[in-house]
Design a protein around this motif. Structure first.
Motif, PDB file in Angstrom:
ATOM      1  N   ALA A  99       9.403 -44.048   4.267  1.00  0.00           N
ATOM      2  CA  ALA A  99       8.765 -43.322   3.168  1.00  0.00           C
ATOM      3  C   ALA A  99       8.057 -44.283   2.224  1.00  0.00           C
ATOM      4  O   ALA A  99       8.586 -45.348   1.897  1.00  0.00           O
ATOM      5  CB  ALA A  99       9.803 -42.526   2.383  1.00  0.00           C
ATOM      6  N   PHE A 100       6.856 -43.895   1.831  1.00  0.00           N
ATOM      7  CA  PHE A 100       6.157 -44.587   0.755  1.00  0.00           C
ATOM      8  C   PHE A 100       6.499 -43.874  -0.542  1.00  0.00           C
ATOM      9  O   PHE A 100       6.550 -42.644  -0.583  1.00  0.00           O
ATOM     10  CB  PHE A 100       4.640 -44.514   0.949  1.00  0.00           C
ATOM     11  CG  PHE A 100       4.108 -45.440   1.999  1.00  0.00           C
ATOM     12  CD1 PHE A 100       3.873 -46.775   1.706  1.00  0.00           C
ATOM     13  CD2 PHE A 100       3.816 -44.974   3.262  1.00  0.00           C
ATOM     14  CE1 PHE A 100       3.364 -47.631   2.670  1.00  0.00           C
ATOM     15  CE2 PHE A 100       3.305 -45.822   4.228  1.00  0.00           C
ATOM     16  CZ  PHE A 100       3.080 -47.159   3.941  1.00  0.00           C
ATOM     17  N   ILE A 101       6.708 -44.644  -1.593  1.00  0.00           N
ATOM     18  CA  ILE A 101       6.961 -44.081  -2.920  1.00  0.00           C
ATOM     19  C   ILE A 101       5.923 -44.665  -3.871  1.00  0.00           C
ATOM     20  O   ILE A 101       5.820 -45.882  -4.006  1.00  0.00           O
ATOM     21  CB  ILE A 101       8.367 -44.423  -3.427  1.00  0.00           C
ATOM     22  CG1 ILE A 101       9.416 -43.899  -2.455  1.00  0.00           C
ATOM     23  CG2 ILE A 101       8.587 -43.870  -4.837  1.00  0.00           C
ATOM     24  CD1 ILE A 101      10.795 -44.468  -2.679  1.00  0.00           C
ATOM     25  N   ILE A 102       5.148 -43.804  -4.485  1.00  0.00           N
ATOM     26  CA  ILE A 102       4.184 -44.237  -5.490  1.00  0.00           C
ATOM     27  C   ILE A 102       4.870 -44.079  -6.837  1.00  0.00           C
ATOM     28  O   ILE A 102       5.300 -42.982  -7.198  1.00  0.00           O
ATOM     29  CB  ILE A 102       2.898 -43.397  -5.451  1.00  0.00           C
ATOM     30  CG1 ILE A 102       2.301 -43.384  -4.039  1.00  0.00           C
ATOM     31  CG2 ILE A 102       1.890 -43.938  -6.460  1.00  0.00           C
ATOM     32  CD1 ILE A 102       1.147 -42.410  -3.872  1.00  0.00           C
ATOM     33  N   LYS A 133      -3.058 -48.870   2.201  1.00  0.00           N
ATOM     34  CA  LYS A 133      -4.313 -49.142   1.483  1.00  0.00           C
ATOM     35  C   LYS A 133      -4.842 -47.874   0.804  1.00  0.00           C
ATOM     36  O   LYS A 133      -5.311 -47.912  -0.328  1.00  0.00           O
ATOM     37  CB  LYS A 133      -5.351 -49.725   2.438  1.00  0.00           C
ATOM     38  CG  LYS A 133      -5.041 -51.148   2.850  1.00  0.00           C
ATOM     39  CD  LYS A 133      -6.072 -51.688   3.820  1.00  0.00           C
ATOM     40  CE  LYS A 133      -5.786 -53.118   4.164  1.00  0.00           C
ATOM     41  NZ  LYS A 133      -5.003 -53.327   5.349  1.00  0.00           N
ATOM     42  N   LYS A 134      -4.750 -46.747   1.509  1.00  0.00           N
ATOM     43  CA  LYS A 134      -5.175 -45.469   0.928  1.00  0.00           C
ATOM     44  C   LYS A 134      -4.326 -45.132  -0.298  1.00  0.00           C
ATOM     45  O   LYS A 134      -4.850 -44.696  -1.326  1.00  0.00           O
ATOM     46  CB  LYS A 134      -5.071 -44.351   1.985  1.00  0.00           C
ATOM     47  CG  LYS A 134      -5.438 -42.981   1.478  1.00  0.00           C
ATOM     48  CD  LYS A 134      -6.898 -42.889   1.125  1.00  0.00           C
ATOM     49  CE  LYS A 134      -7.286 -41.470   0.734  1.00  0.00           C
ATOM     50  NZ  LYS A 134      -8.684 -41.370   0.352  1.00  0.00           N
ATOM     51  N   LEU A 135      -3.021 -45.352  -0.202  1.00  0.00           N
ATOM     52  CA  LEU A 135      -2.123 -45.041  -1.317  1.00  0.00           C
ATOM     53  C   LEU A 135      -2.382 -45.953  -2.517  1.00  0.00           C
ATOM     54  O   LEU A 135      -2.280 -45.510  -3.663  1.00  0.00           O
ATOM     55  CB  LEU A 135      -0.667 -45.135  -0.871  1.00  0.00           C
ATOM     56  CG  LEU A 135      -0.244 -44.110   0.182  1.00  0.00           C
ATOM     57  CD1 LEU A 135       1.192 -44.363   0.614  1.00  0.00           C
ATOM     58  CD2 LEU A 135      -0.425 -42.690  -0.316  1.00  0.00           C
ATOM     59  N   ILE A 136      -2.731 -47.188  -2.265  1.00  0.00           N
ATOM     60  CA  ILE A 136      -3.075 -48.099  -3.362  1.00  0.00           C
ATOM     61  C   ILE A 136      -4.300 -47.567  -4.097  1.00  0.00           C
ATOM     62  O   ILE A 136      -4.335 -47.516  -5.323  1.00  0.00           O
ATOM     63  CB  ILE A 136      -3.291 -49.538  -2.835  1.00  0.00           C
ATOM     64  CG1 ILE A 136      -1.950 -50.138  -2.388  1.00  0.00           C
ATOM     65  CG2 ILE A 136      -3.964 -50.415  -3.895  1.00  0.00           C
ATOM     66  CD1 ILE A 136      -2.069 -51.426  -1.594  1.00  0.00           C
ATOM     67  N   VAL A 192       7.560 -53.576   8.591  1.00  0.00           N
ATOM     68  CA  VAL A 192       7.251 -52.316   9.264  1.00  0.00           C
ATOM     69  C   VAL A 192       5.819 -51.893   8.931  1.00  0.00           C
ATOM     70  O   VAL A 192       5.038 -51.532   9.814  1.00  0.00           O
ATOM     71  CB  VAL A 192       8.253 -51.205   8.875  1.00  0.00           C
ATOM     72  CG1 VAL A 192       7.807 -49.853   9.388  1.00  0.00           C
ATOM     73  CG2 VAL A 192       9.641 -51.541   9.381  1.00  0.00           C
ATOM     74  N   VAL A 193       5.456 -51.960   7.660  1.00  0.00           N
ATOM     75  CA  VAL A 193       4.099 -51.579   7.236  1.00  0.00           C
ATOM     76  C   VAL A 193       3.074 -52.548   7.803  1.00  0.00           C
ATOM     77  O   VAL A 193       2.050 -52.137   8.350  1.00  0.00           O
ATOM     78  CB  VAL A 193       3.998 -51.507   5.694  1.00  0.00           C
ATOM     79  CG1 VAL A 193       2.562 -51.288   5.245  1.00  0.00           C
ATOM     80  CG2 VAL A 193       4.891 -50.408   5.150  1.00  0.00           C
ATOM     81  N   ARG A 194       3.347 -53.848   7.692  1.00  0.00           N
ATOM     82  CA  ARG A 194       2.389 -54.855   8.169  1.00  0.00           C
ATOM     83  C   ARG A 194       2.160 -54.780   9.679  1.00  0.00           C
ATOM     84  O   ARG A 194       1.083 -55.105  10.160  1.00  0.00           O
ATOM     85  CB  ARG A 194       2.863 -56.256   7.796  1.00  0.00           C
ATOM     86  CG  ARG A 194       2.656 -56.596   6.337  1.00  0.00           C
ATOM     87  CD  ARG A 194       2.774 -58.080   6.083  1.00  0.00           C
ATOM     88  NE  ARG A 194       3.994 -58.672   6.601  1.00  0.00           N
ATOM     89  CZ  ARG A 194       5.077 -58.936   5.885  1.00  0.00           C
ATOM     90  NH1 ARG A 194       5.108 -58.652   4.615  1.00  0.00           N
ATOM     91  NH2 ARG A 194       6.126 -59.485   6.445  1.00  0.00           N
TER      92      ARG A 194
END
Length: 109
Positions: free
Chosen positions: A58-61, A29-32, A17-19
């Motif tokens: 959802a992204f989880i950091i 990339k911003k979250l990294i 989904v992300v790719r």
């Protein structure tokens, strides 16, 4: 990779989904970059479960395990501000309609 009623949890780099989504790839990339800036860990991704209307992408950091809730909330304030500015710069007015971004020490793959 873990699955439950809310969707499949995985490292963001493993998510098709992300790719396959230009905005989500840029956001990853911003979250990294933000994770490195604030001393956080891996970026995880929960793919929306199409059979559950209450699920969402959802992204989880990952925050360090030993961080207190207060410290996580303090860092979250900075990350949230930067993520919303990034989204607006990308032409996204309401990020919540696309995905959520979470900082937590409570998720593991």
């Amino acid at each position: 990779m873990l699955s439950n009623c809310n969707g499949t949890l995985m490292y963001s780099s493993e998510s098709k989904v992300v790719r396959n989504d230009a905005f989500l790839s840029k956001l990853e990339k911003k979250l990294i970059t933000l994770s490195e800036k604030y001393g956080l860990g891996e970026i995880l991704f929960i793919e929306r479960n199409p059979t559950n209307n209450n699920s969402f992408n959802a992204f989880i950091i990952q925050a360090p395990e030993e961080w207190s809730n207060r410290r996580i909330f303090d860092v979250w304030d900075y990350i949230s501000d930067e993520v919303h500015i990034f989204a607006k710069d990308e032409g996204i007015e309401c990020l919540a309609e696309i995905c959520s971004v979470i900082v937590s020490n409570g998720y593991e793959v």
